[in-house]
Enzyme design. Sequence first.
Site, PDB file in Angstrom:
ATOM      1  CB  SER A 134      -0.933  -0.064   1.210  1.00  0.00           C
ATOM      2  OG  SER A 134      -1.913   0.913   1.139  1.00  0.00           O
ATOM      3  CG  ASP A 160      -6.542  -3.718  -3.146  1.00  0.00           C
ATOM      4  OD1 ASP A 160      -7.376  -2.848  -2.813  1.00  0.00           O
ATOM      5  OD2 ASP A 160      -5.308  -3.580  -2.996  1.00  0.00           O
ATOM      6  CG  HIS A 203      -5.784  -2.174   0.475  1.00  0.00           C
ATOM      7  ND1 HIS A 203      -4.945  -2.075  -0.610  1.00  0.00           N
ATOM      8  CD2 HIS A 203      -5.242  -1.381   1.442  1.00  0.00           C
ATOM      9  CE1 HIS A 203      -3.940  -1.265  -0.303  1.00  0.00           C
ATOM     10  NE2 HIS A 203      -4.091  -0.833   0.923  1.00  0.00           N
TER      11      HIS A 203
END
Lengths: 193, 379
Positions: free
Chosen positions: B150, B320, B353
Amino acid sequence: MIRSDFQAIAKWIAPNSQVLDLGCGDGSFLEYLQEQKPVHAYGVEIDDSRVLSCVHKGLNVIQQNLEGGLALFENDSFDTVVLSQTLQTIHQTEKILHEVVRVGKESIISFPNFGHWSHRLAVGLGHMPVSKSLPYQWYNTPNVRVLTVADFEKLASNLGLKVIDQCILHDGREVTLLPNLFGSLALFRISRA
Amino acid sequence: MSELHLSRNTIHFAEPLPLQSGAILAGYDLVIETYGKLNPEKSNAILICHALNASHHVAGPSPDDPEDIGWWDNMIGPGKPIDTDHFFVIGVNNLGSCFGSTGPMSLNPATGKPYGADFPVITVEDWVNTQARLADKLGIRKFAAVMGGSLGGMQAMAWSIQFPKRIEHCVVIASTPKLSAQNIAFNEVARNAILSDPDFHGGNYYAHNVIPKSGLKLARMVGHITYLSDDDMAEKFGRELQRPAGESDDYRFSFDVEFEVESYLRHQGEKFSKYFDANTYLLITRALDYFDPARRYEGSLQRALADVQAKFLVVSFTTDWRFPPNRSREIVQALLSNKSEVSYAEIDAPHGHDAFLLDDPRYHHLIRAYFDQMHEARR
């Protein structure tokens, strides 16, 4: 054990070229090729475990479904694009061929020849062929398109592809007499016309 | 089984730090944790960059609280995908965060009071500069790998751009080359929740002995939704009602917690608001918004990545929707166009995610294979 088409394909690839191997499997061909000559290469593969094998070998591998085309790759961005025994597993045959010749200055396509006499004989006797080049039963084969040397030549011509060279093999040896009858593995070297 | 060799240190940097915004930070501390042993050539170091709410505490039990296990403990340790028997792994708490490194809660030497609203806005590139100074202090000329998920992946990417010679491998997981309008919109809702909390006091709530708890809680709740997939939420909560055993499943026709998912989000928000700093939340979400290495190259990520020397591993997760596979493919495409070394894996995992923090076997086998190969190739 080196697949019989590896050597023939590698011969058509110049040293220091940029190579893209579509449907690269566990990376055996790219590993073999890099032992033969210096090249810069990427493989494309959809299957998780084969992608993992490529990573184990330290190869560049891109996980992607070939049915979706080759949007990640620019026009003429590779000297040679290899589609080795993969064409027969793809539904969108014309689309992938267009994409292959768009991305590669030259491309090498190999596929099992359904026209080999033993395959013809099997069908003549009422059964789908099972052989070294078509080693699956009809109900578990990954192949979705079966084609012969003559079929490919016709499609290539219809799509306006130029055949630069071809090599039809059986048991690892080149077949020059009636290749569509005596060859079990076909290799074509093509480009845009 | 061999040991983790965890060590935690606070490192002071006296030299002023010029920031991307033009501001200059006088001096600062960074808290780091390290695992494994740095080899004599100092060539086996891996930097782990954290995402929004994490810290330097990446692996193992915390030295001051054995219950507190590092946020990427399933990934890093002896015999784990990133094997600390081979690699020296560094976790660093980013500047502006709230876990010991200098941030809005720290005392501003100029005033003797907490920085609060006066703490400068920090960018991903600024973090990378501080991490490079950290590498200098540790005598590490080149990282074997910089890795993150991320926002951490953005830092790894920025490393490959800012210090192309100092990073051998760049591992970018569940990340993106820039936020979409939708991503920024979610951040804005989160920030607005904090900014409009009456206890925020323009960022100087420390002086009032309060924290903007409800704002922070709301911010986390909205953020949390974006970390999970629709399927994952359906599976975890569905439309289950929050009812003690034996009680009827009739609707109560009220605005109290009715559904399990509401209870879960409130719990997550509540928990978060107790340990996270609101100013840090603002800072870090802004760093996310601003990240866009292609911006100075007329939007060309390919040109932004032109000087990259690192070998990349890019990983995305199919479910995600915060940073979906397409965003990772943009990175891959730019690297391919530059003929940089890159591998890309798309993991079909159900967890949205958050999958990058979980131990899906396909994902972990892949990371293990990549780092094992790296280790073998270096021997």
